[in-house]
Design a protein around this motif. Structure first.
Motif, mmCIF file in Angstrom:
data_model
loop_
_atom_site.group_PDB
_atom_site.id
_atom_site.type_symbol
_atom_site.label_atom_id
_atom_site.label_comp_id
_atom_site.label_asym_id
_atom_site.label_seq_id
_atom_site.Cartn_x
_atom_site.Cartn_y
_atom_site.Cartn_z
ATOM 1 N N ASP A 4 -0.961 8.037 -3.829
ATOM 2 C CA ASP A 4 -1.735 8.647 -2.743
ATOM 3 C C ASP A 4 -1.649 7.823 -1.468
ATOM 4 O O ASP A 4 -1.533 8.374 -0.372
ATOM 5 C CB ASP A 4 -3.210 8.794 -3.154
ATOM 6 N N ASN A 5 -1.695 6.505 -1.601
ATOM 7 C CA ASN A 5 -1.596 5.628 -0.423
ATOM 8 C C ASN A 5 -0.220 5.753 0.243
ATOM 9 O O ASN A 5 -0.117 5.756 1.467
ATOM 10 C CB ASN A 5 -1.863 4.177 -0.789
ATOM 11 N N ARG A 7 1.801 8.334 0.111
ATOM 12 C CA ARG A 7 1.868 9.659 0.726
ATOM 13 C C ARG A 7 1.086 9.679 2.047
ATOM 14 O O ARG A 7 1.551 10.237 3.042
ATOM 15 C CB ARG A 7 1.301 10.700 -0.246
ATOM 16 N N GLU A 8 -0.079 9.069 2.079
ATOM 17 C CA GLU A 8 -0.881 9.022 3.301
ATOM 18 C C GLU A 8 -0.176 8.223 4.397
ATOM 19 O O GLU A 8 -0.167 8.624 5.567
ATOM 20 C CB GLU A 8 -2.251 8.408 3.012
ATOM 21 N N GLU A 9 0.422 7.093 4.001
ATOM 22 C CA GLU A 9 1.148 6.262 4.971
ATOM 23 C C GLU A 9 2.368 7.001 5.515
ATOM 24 O O GLU A 9 2.642 6.978 6.722
ATOM 25 C CB GLU A 9 1.578 4.941 4.318
ATOM 26 N N THR A 11 2.761 10.245 5.702
ATOM 27 C CA THR A 11 2.257 11.332 6.549
ATOM 28 C C THR A 11 1.838 10.794 7.912
ATOM 29 O O THR A 11 2.135 11.391 8.951
ATOM 30 C CB THR A 11 1.068 12.039 5.865
ATOM 31 N N ARG A 12 1.182 9.648 7.923
ATOM 32 C CA ARG A 12 0.747 9.044 9.174
ATOM 33 C C ARG A 12 1.951 8.667 10.041
ATOM 34 O O ARG A 12 1.977 8.941 11.253
ATOM 35 C CB ARG A 12 -0.109 7.807 8.894
#
Length: 161
Positions: A4-5, A7-9, A11-12
């Motif tokens: 999840d981390n 994927r979030e990074e 995406t950012r």
């Protein structure tokens, strides 16, 4: 780091640099099209004004490359690169090249002036740099004249202008 981390990074980063990258690509594409269009219009305008073909092509190409160079500097600015240092480097390089090619640039500038103002044309008899003769060709850097004793002289344009 878990999935999840990551994927979030990702995406950012994609949201941050993706928009900048897309903007830079659009700027380059628009500049490429505009540079081609301006180059063609400038070339056609100079041809209609009956400016020498050599000078016409040179000015049209120069305009195209200047526009593309400015677009590249604009793209670098989109990504946060300070372009003032590039402007200083380009200015210093221009000065160095200008000093290195001072004589050649003087001949070039004189050739442009001769082609634009046309103080004489091919087949006119002129006296230039201590020689009298019939003009055979007017070039960007030198003018060729045929003397009356059947010699062909190539005279730098800075000596004529």
């Amino acid at each position: 780091m878990n999935g999840d981390n990551i994927r979030e990074e990702a995406t950012r980063l994609l949201m941050g640099y993706g928009a900048q990258s897309l903007g830079a690509l659009l700027l380059l594409l628009a500049s490429w099209i505009a540079a081609g269009w301006i180059s063609r219009m400038l070339g056609r305008g100079l041809e209609r004004a009956r400016v020498d073909l050599t000078l016409t092509r040179f000015v049209a190409r120069l305009a195209r490359w200047v526009i593309l160079l400015l677009a590249i500097l604009g793209c670098l600015g989109i990504f946060g690169v300070e372009t003032t240092s590039f402007a200083a480097v380009i200015g210093a390089a221009g000065l160095a090249v200008g000093l290195a090619f001072q004589g050649t640039l003087a001949n070039f500038a004189s050739g442009v002036m001769l082609l634009v103002f046309r103080p004489f044309e091919v087949n006119h008899v002129i006296k230039a740099a201590g020689h009298t003769g019939k003009v055979d060709a007017i070039g960007i850097f030198a003018t060729t004249i045929d003397t009356f004793d059947r010699r062909r002289l190539i005279i730098p344009n800075s000596s004529i202008f």
